[in-house]
Design a protein around this motif. Sequence first.
Motif, PDB file in Angstrom:
ATOM      1  N   SER A  93     -85.023 104.756  -6.074  1.00  0.00           N
ATOM      2  CA  SER A  93     -85.489 103.399  -6.284  1.00  0.00           C
ATOM      3  C   SER A  93     -86.362 103.124  -5.063  1.00  0.00           C
ATOM      4  O   SER A  93     -87.462 102.275  -5.177  1.00  0.00           O
ATOM      5  N   VAL A  94     -85.862 103.543  -3.801  1.00  0.00           N
ATOM      6  CA  VAL A  94     -86.649 103.116  -2.639  1.00  0.00           C
ATOM      7  C   VAL A  94     -86.632 104.421  -1.913  1.00  0.00           C
ATOM      8  O   VAL A  94     -85.796 105.385  -2.005  1.00  0.00           O
ATOM      9  N   LEU A  95     -87.416 104.449  -0.763  1.00  0.00           N
ATOM     10  CA  LEU A  95     -87.959 105.457  -0.008  1.00  0.00           C
ATOM     11  C   LEU A  95     -86.949 105.530   1.631  1.00  0.00           C
ATOM     12  O   LEU A  95     -87.015 104.296   1.992  1.00  0.00           O
ATOM     13  N   PRO A  96     -86.359 106.665   1.776  1.00  0.00           N
ATOM     14  CA  PRO A  96     -85.483 106.328   3.323  1.00  0.00           C
ATOM     15  C   PRO A  96     -86.543 106.459   4.334  1.00  0.00           C
ATOM     16  O   PRO A  96     -85.904 107.156   5.283  1.00  0.00           O
ATOM     17  N   THR A  97     -87.488 105.864   4.375  1.00  0.00           N
ATOM     18  CA  THR A  97     -88.631 105.981   5.248  1.00  0.00           C
ATOM     19  C   THR A  97     -89.059 104.387   5.602  1.00  0.00           C
ATOM     20  O   THR A  97     -89.265 103.718   4.638  1.00  0.00           O
ATOM     21  N   GLY A  98     -89.291 104.347   7.001  1.00  0.00           N
ATOM     22  CA  GLY A  98     -89.915 102.992   7.203  1.00  0.00           C
ATOM     23  C   GLY A  98     -90.838 102.948   8.486  1.00  0.00           C
ATOM     24  O   GLY A  98     -90.715 103.926   9.410  1.00  0.00           O
ATOM     25  N   VAL A  99     -91.686 101.990   8.508  1.00  0.00           N
ATOM     26  CA  VAL A  99     -92.764 102.028   9.743  1.00  0.00           C
ATOM     27  C   VAL A  99     -92.736 100.493  10.015  1.00  0.00           C
ATOM     28  O   VAL A  99     -92.886  99.537   9.259  1.00  0.00           O
ATOM     29  N   LEU A 100     -92.745 100.202  11.521  1.00  0.00           N
ATOM     30  CA  LEU A 100     -93.240  98.971  12.021  1.00  0.00           C
ATOM     31  C   LEU A 100     -94.327  99.314  12.604  1.00  0.00           C
ATOM     32  O   LEU A 100     -94.545 100.112  13.759  1.00  0.00           O
ATOM     33  N   ALA A 101     -95.537  98.853  12.169  1.00  0.00           N
ATOM     34  CA  ALA A 101     -96.775  99.345  12.615  1.00  0.00           C
ATOM     35  C   ALA A 101     -97.180  98.003  13.605  1.00  0.00           C
ATOM     36  O   ALA A 101     -97.313  97.046  13.028  1.00  0.00           O
ATOM     37  N   SER A 102     -98.263  98.438  14.631  1.00  0.00           N
ATOM     38  CA  SER A 102     -98.734  97.352  15.580  1.00  0.00           C
ATOM     39  C   SER A 102     -99.932  98.166  15.931  1.00  0.00           C
ATOM     40  O   SER A 102     -99.976  99.329  16.432  1.00  0.00           O
ATOM     41  N   GLU A 103    -101.079  97.323  16.076  1.00  0.00           N
ATOM     42  CA  GLU A 103    -102.031  97.775  16.746  1.00  0.00           C
ATOM     43  C   GLU A 103    -102.450  97.367  18.373  1.00  0.00           C
ATOM     44  O   GLU A 103    -103.339  97.869  18.875  1.00  0.00           O
ATOM     45  N   THR A 104    -101.479  96.459  18.715  1.00  0.00           N
ATOM     46  CA  THR A 104    -101.593  96.185  20.233  1.00  0.00           C
ATOM     47  C   THR A 104    -100.129  96.832  20.965  1.00  0.00           C
ATOM     48  O   THR A 104    -100.270  96.608  22.189  1.00  0.00           O
ATOM     49  N   ARG A 105     -99.449  97.163  20.411  1.00  0.00           N
ATOM     50  CA  ARG A 105     -98.380  97.888  21.215  1.00  0.00           C
ATOM     51  C   ARG A 105     -97.917  99.067  20.481  1.00  0.00           C
ATOM     52  O   ARG A 105     -98.266  99.451  18.978  1.00  0.00           O
ATOM     53  N   PRO A 106     -96.884  99.984  20.909  1.00  0.00           N
ATOM     54  CA  PRO A 106     -96.666 101.194  20.318  1.00  0.00           C
ATOM     55  C   PRO A 106     -95.802 100.821  18.779  1.00  0.00           C
ATOM     56  O   PRO A 106     -95.412  99.978  18.643  1.00  0.00           O
ATOM     57  N   SER A 107     -96.213 101.888  17.867  1.00  0.00           N
ATOM     58  CA  SER A 107     -95.511 101.631  16.569  1.00  0.00           C
ATOM     59  C   SER A 107     -94.311 102.502  16.342  1.00  0.00           C
ATOM     60  O   SER A 107     -93.974 103.507  17.105  1.00  0.00           O
ATOM     61  N   LEU A 108     -93.356 102.112  15.508  1.00  0.00           N
ATOM     62  CA  LEU A 108     -92.184 102.846  15.487  1.00  0.00           C
ATOM     63  C   LEU A 108     -91.966 103.251  13.864  1.00  0.00           C
ATOM     64  O   LEU A 108     -92.226 102.603  12.992  1.00  0.00           O
ATOM     65  N   ALA A 109     -91.526 104.710  13.756  1.00  0.00           N
ATOM     66  CA  ALA A 109     -91.229 105.076  12.484  1.00  0.00           C
ATOM     67  C   ALA A 109     -90.101 105.608  12.287  1.00  0.00           C
ATOM     68  O   ALA A 109     -89.596 106.105  13.388  1.00  0.00           O
ATOM     69  N   TRP A 110     -89.284 105.458  11.230  1.00  0.00           N
ATOM     70  CA  TRP A 110     -87.830 106.397  11.014  1.00  0.00           C
ATOM     71  C   TRP A 110     -87.787 106.806   9.590  1.00  0.00           C
ATOM     72  O   TRP A 110     -88.485 106.582   8.606  1.00  0.00           O
ATOM     73  N   GLN A 111     -86.654 107.656   9.511  1.00  0.00           N
ATOM     74  CA  GLN A 111     -86.523 108.356   8.404  1.00  0.00           C
ATOM     75  C   GLN A 111     -84.881 108.393   8.319  1.00  0.00           C
ATOM     76  O   GLN A 111     -84.556 108.974   9.390  1.00  0.00           O
TER      77      GLN A 111
END
Length: 678
Positions: A194-212
């Motif tokens: 139903s949903v995916l075990p992955t996410g991202v907090l994206a930013s163009e001005t500071r580092p982005s974070l991704a997880w699974q």
Amino acid sequence: MTTPATFEWSRPGLHLEFESGDDRPVRMTRLATGPDAVSAVGPWAIVDVITSGGEHRARNNQTLLHSGVGTRLRYTGHEADDRELRVSQREPESGVEVQSAFRAAGPGLQIRHTVRNGSEREVVLLSVSSALAAVPDDGSHELLWGESEWLAEGRWHQRPLSELLPDISPAVHGGQTSRGLFALTSHGSWSSGSVLPTGVLASETRPSLAWQVETSAGWHWEVSQTGETATVGVHGATDLHHQFAVRLAPGKSFTSVPAGLCIADGGRDAAFAALTGYRRAIRETRPVDARLPVVYNDFMNTLMGWPTTERLMPLIASAAEAGAEYFCIDAGWFAALEGNWWTNAGEWREAEERFAGGLLSVVDAVRANGMRPGLWLEPEAVGVESPVAKRLPDEAFFQRFGGRVNEAGHFQLDLRHPAARAHLDETVDRLVDEFGLGFFKLDYNTNSGVGTDVDAAGAGAGLLGHTRAYADWLRGAQERHPNVLFENCGSGAMRMDYNLLSVAHLQSTSDQQDFRLYAPIAASAPASVLPEQAGNWAYPAASMSLEETAFAMTAGVMGRLYLSGFLNELSAEQSALVREAVALHKDWRQLIAASVPVWPLGLPGWDDEVVALRLDVDARSLLAVWSRGEAAEVELPALRGREVRQAYPVAMPEWKVRADAAVVEVPAGPAARIFEIR
């Protein structure tokens, strides 16, 4: 109050800093791409643990943060080597001890926590986080998350975090912080159903974070407001969401499911590029898959589970002519012509009446045409009318409250039980020996619910135990048969996770039979799975126009080409398009295995009229553009100043590319083109 003690750990592309004190648990204070780089995170505890005897959450909220045990953990030591940092803590009231392991994996971290009962009484564990990270709540982040369902996999969304976690004016409320959160939670035994075990907090001005989350059992991730930060909590199964509980006798321990955590200097595509590199680093690669062979499978829009010698022979010849290197006989090879094969399945022996001269004669024809043979299996399923259901003990199956779990006429094997594992070992060994197989498609078509309560304090823990045992069984099968490829499938992509994809060679991305709807599925697949593992169906049909044939083949070229269809019925012009697509894929497959995905038009919406995916490797790119609507001019800034060549199909009208203006003139669809960019 004592001055916090600090320590740090660095690996190429990663720098971590921590602090600890007598009045607080260990906190990660920096996570960056280097010692002098901007940190993606602010101070936050590295782990949270909830037990039945401890205070579940020390602050009134809906998150899994601020547990009583977690807030009372205190530093007891740390050690590190070239690959891993291990941090130890203890909670004095309960005697709970936690060792947190941070393993460097490419551009990311694989994190797991081992909880040990250091007391003299039983501890019941209800949840343990896999990863925690707090980012500044400065309005710069957008959250990306994915929905997925049967035939509609990989539907991604991107929204400003400030819209999902609104400002509640905490100063007016005595400084209280928000109790809300944005969360995704799996349901049952389909980890991506139903949903995916992955996410991202994206930013163009500071580092982005991704997880699974790397589990085939229950999982939950959440993002919540925590004062001046937004905290990401990544969890496996929990009592609150999945009926998870583990009883720890004195001296016993439990290890959380792994979580992958990646940082990237850049926005969305940079975050997914880091996640792609991390996924490659955690794969248990084997030489058999180094060539990334093209597989033909007789199921999709073709035999649909009804193979016979007569129907297979023309497909075998035409698949070989198209360039396939493996030929998989899908579901039905074991099914009697009379009766219900769904409820009878489980013995995995050929149905002799289907095959004149026996199944071996068909397999011999596959080899005679220069391909390696494969078979479909649903290893964990046993039909309720199968002799295996009577032969194996009840304890070898999922049970709830003393009875076997029966979902749609299937019992679910429990691979923790030696009889269940022995049954599957015998099956795979026998089929490899009898038919000389080089490929198995391992399917999983039933969501068997929350799990099993056999030998488990909670059904969710039973499911986790089974899925860990299943991954271990798959490793064992590969060790015994190192020249056999294993595909992971779950009614398409209903169980697409890196508990299994770190072991399996490729992943089915969907069961979608409408080639027009496969475009957004194939284009979004690299957000969830490595491009070289993304088994995208390419199923041309005689009823298609030449433009539609090229459209259908494009999905396969842009991942792991998974060929199907009545190739023997195609016109000469269509057959040429199929051979051309297979040849292009073979030319690019090693480059695809080193590429990172880019979405020049953003991750595709389900109804987008134009869909695009680019795979970048060094200074070269492969760009696919699908048209599903009216003619349009599409701006693709990355084309400006670069050499662009239409790579597929070369003999059909070229789409006009104005590289100086970075514009592609896209005709009305359905139509698709693939471009090479230098």
